[in-house]
Design a protein around this motif. Structure first.
Motif, short mmCIF file in Angstrom:
data_model
loop_
_atom_site.label_atom_id
_atom_site.label_comp_id
_atom_site.label_asym_id
_atom_site.label_seq_id
_atom_site.Cartn_x
_atom_site.Cartn_y
_atom_site.Cartn_z
N PRO A 31 -6.58 2.74 -7.63
CA PRO A 31 -5.48 3.09 -8.14
C PRO A 31 -4.94 4.18 -8.58
CG PRO A 31 -6.51 1.19 -9.18
CD PRO A 31 -7.47 2.03 -8.26
N GLU A 32 -5.59 5.18 -8.89
CA GLU A 32 -5.08 6.40 -9.36
C GLU A 32 -4.53 7.23 -8.09
OE1 GLU A 32 -7.93 4.84 -11.14
OE2 GLU A 32 -8.78 6.68 -9.98
N ALA A 33 -5.32 7.14 -6.90
CA ALA A 33 -5.00 7.62 -5.98
C ALA A 33 -4.02 7.16 -4.78
CB ALA A 33 -6.20 8.39 -5.01
N GLY A 34 -4.18 5.72 -5.02
CA GLY A 34 -3.54 4.90 -4.13
C GLY A 34 -1.95 4.82 -4.24
N LYS A 35 -1.53 5.28 -5.47
CA LYS A 35 -0.18 5.01 -5.97
C LYS A 35 0.76 5.53 -5.07
CE LYS A 35 1.29 6.53 -9.77
NZ LYS A 35 1.53 6.87 -11.24
N VAL A 84 -15.51 8.50 3.65
CA VAL A 84 -14.30 8.85 4.17
C VAL A 84 -13.30 7.48 3.93
CG1 VAL A 84 -15.50 10.28 5.90
CG2 VAL A 84 -15.12 7.85 6.42
N ASP A 85 -12.10 7.88 4.03
CA ASP A 85 -11.20 6.97 3.87
C ASP A 85 -10.53 6.50 5.30
OD1 ASP A 85 -10.96 7.45 0.82
OD2 ASP A 85 -10.53 9.38 1.53
N GLY A 86 -11.02 6.96 6.23
CA GLY A 86 -10.81 6.48 7.67
C GLY A 86 -11.51 7.20 8.78
N ILE A 87 -11.27 6.63 9.96
CA ILE A 87 -11.99 7.01 11.14
C ILE A 87 -10.93 7.15 12.29
CG2 ILE A 87 -14.04 6.45 12.82
CD1 ILE A 87 -15.43 4.99 10.49
N GLU A 114 -3.88 3.86 0.56
CA GLU A 114 -3.73 2.45 0.05
C GLU A 114 -5.14 1.85 -0.20
OE1 GLU A 114 -1.24 0.08 2.56
OE2 GLU A 114 0.60 0.78 1.73
N GLY A 115 -5.99 2.40 0.59
CA GLY A 115 -7.42 2.06 0.25
C GLY A 115 -8.07 2.67 -0.66
#
Length: 544
Positions: A528-532, A343-346, A524-525
């Motif tokens: 690079p491809e998805a965080g741009k 997961v990217d966040g909680i 942002e976490g």
């Protein structure tokens, strides 16, 4: 004042609230100022004391009104702020009528459903409509036609229809058109529902037919013939994959054109902002996944949280996927990392009571120690304080007086709540101002030092422990006098908690700053491809 009343037949859960909210949005797009009223036939005064397992989310209005989730749809779709006056319940009506009888306002008359209760209903509707300053007032009658609880309200609607000019009153009836085993659309449930309305002396002007797929021309013609409405007034409300597409769909089906003609209205505007928002939503080319730690196991309890995440995602050109994590499952686990591995966040939302609390605290600890973006709301804010006090400050028995009579009460009951006996409408409710410290994450998110957000709580951070907690690195970045409103960890990628509920003020075209910052941190976490951050996202004032 013009009135549009929305009723429902056949069965509950057809989407009267979304139909009403979508109708309001369509009229707003045409340049009219619209307000909305929700009638709930239950005897409760409001939704504040109802169990989330039975009722779902309790939505909080700016004046502290605790109401049905449909008022949240009204506020989000029409971008308006409502008050508790916009929610009429049987309990409110009968309470007022009885109080008037006790004062002698009825001059010794026998108090009856007709005219005293129905008059009270009509007076409330007209008072709210006039006070709002709107051009058009939407009124959704909860329940299903035929329910005994709804009878006085439908009788009041019948009376209003005869008292208003024809072009100033329109009734939309939402029904079901199911499909049989031969894949044929069946109109009989709609016919019977309209028959029940007619028996009450009410004839619908428009029929919105809920169905799996668009209504056939022959189906529309049959409903028109048997229900005595023009064929152009039979609107197909087939399934949409997102509720924000419903206003566009209903307009394409002709609801706007017919309603404008029926009520002698002319377009004053042709706003495309909603359509543009939906296009942005559909064109989102990235995604993040957030784990929401749930106490209740019912998604509707967290409806506004889900919508606020969606709003932030739209602004950032991102689809926000939700993974539901049961707090009691976390309590049983020796190692919680498998729950949060990808997961990217909680996010820890609001709630009440002891059940599942330790699971929530485990999730917060994981987010803090693994630098995972975290957002805590109300109870989530309080549990973040408890977790930090236990595991960083060193008070292993840190807890809340809501959960335990013993231990270090880092969270304690609000002083004004200590002697309260009645439960309904007695929490710290509605909008309260907070002042934000300069050079903090909260200040960067809001872009101001003074904010106003909606609350619903009885407990707060213990003022006697604030200095010691802050000395270990946690920052209370917004306060209301000596009440802590926002917390953050400056050394963390994104660790934010709010005592208030920012989800209640989030709108599809105006996302909540804490949610926007949360989604941005998750993006942002990413690799690079998805965080741009694309140019689309940078256009939003809070995306940089």
């Amino acid at each position: 004042m013009k009135y549009v009343v929305v009723t429902g037949g056949v069965m509950s859960g057809l989407g009267k609230g979304i139909t009403a909210a979508s109708t309001g949005r369509i009229l707003k797009n045409k340049g009219y100022k619209v307000t909305a009223i929700k009638i709930d036939p239950y005897i409760n005064i409001d939704a504040g004391t109802m169990s989330p397992f039975q009722h779902g989310e309790v939505y909080v209005l700016k004046d502290g009104g605790e109401v049905d989730i449909d008022l949240g749809h009204y506020e989000r779709f029409m971008d308006i702020d409502l008050t508790s006056d916009h929610n009429i319940t049987t309990g409110k009506i009968y309470k007022t009528v009885i109080e008037k009888e006790r004062r002698g306002d009825y001059l010794g008359k026998t108090v009856q459903i007709i005219p005293h209760v129905t008059n009270e209903i009509k007076e409330r509707i007209r008072h709210v409509a006039k006070k709002s300053g709107a051009d058009i007032c939407l009124v959704e009658v909860g329940g299903t036609v035929g329910d005994i609880e709804s009878m006085p309200f439908l009788e009041a609607v019948r009376q209003m229809r005869s008292e208003e000019e024809k072009e100033d009153f329109a009734l939309i009836h939402v029904t079901l058109v199911p499909i049989d085993t031969m894949d044929e659309q069946k109109t009989k449930p709609t016919q019977h529902s309209v028959k029940e309305l007619r028996e009450l002396g009410i004839q619908p002007d428009i029929i919105v037919a809920r169905c799996k797929r668009p209504l056939n021309k022959s189906t529309k013609a049959k409903i028109s013939l048997f229900c005595d409405v023009p064929e152009e007034a039979v609107i197909s409300a087939h399934d949409a994959d997102d509720i924000y597409k419903v206003p566009i769909q209903l307009e394409k089906e002709g609801l706007a054109d017919y309603l404008m003609k029926r009520m002698s209205l002319v377009p004053l505007n042709d706003s495309q902002s909603w359509n543009e928002m939906v296009r942005r939503m559909e064109s989102a080319d990235r995604s993040v996944t957030v784990a929401i730690i749930s106490k209740y196991g019912i998604e509707d309890v967290y409806l506004s949280v889900k919508e606020a995440l969606k709003h932030a995602g739209i602004a950032m050109g991102t689809k926000v996927k939700i993974r539901w994590v049961e707090s009691e499952d976390l309590e049983k686990a020796d190692d919680v990392s498998p729950f949060f591995a990808d997961v990217d966040g909680i996010l820890v939302p609001g709630g009440f009571g002891m059940r599942g609390i330790e699971g929530n605290i485990k999730g917060i600890k994981y987010a803090r120690e693994h630098n995972v973006p975290f957002l805590g709301l109300c109870m989530g804010f309080q549990l973040a304080v408890i977790e930090f006090t236990r595991n960083v400050v060193g008070y292993k028995d840190a807890t809340s007086s809501e959960f335990s009579a013993t231990g270090t009460h880092v969270i304690d009951i609000l002083p004004e709540q200590k002697d309260i006996k009645n439960m309904g409408g007695t929490m710290r409710l509605g909008e309260h101002k907070s002042w934000i410290k300069d050079n903090t994450l909260a200040h960067r998110l809001y872009g101001t030092t003074k904010i106003s957000e909606r609350h619903r709580h009885r407990y707060e951070v213990n003022p006697d422990m604030i200095d010691e907690i802050e000395s270990h690195g946690l920052v209370f970045s917004a306060k209301n006098d000596n009440r802590m409103e926002i917390l953050e960890l400056p050394t963390h990628r994104f660790f934010l908690g709010t005592q208030f509920h920012p989800e209640f003020k989030s709108r599809p075209e105006r996302p909540s700053p804490p949610f926007l910052g949360f989604v941005k941190a998750m993006l942002e976490g990413k690799k690079p491809e998805a965080g741009k951050i694309t140019a689309k996202a940078e256009k939003h004032p809070l995306s940089t």
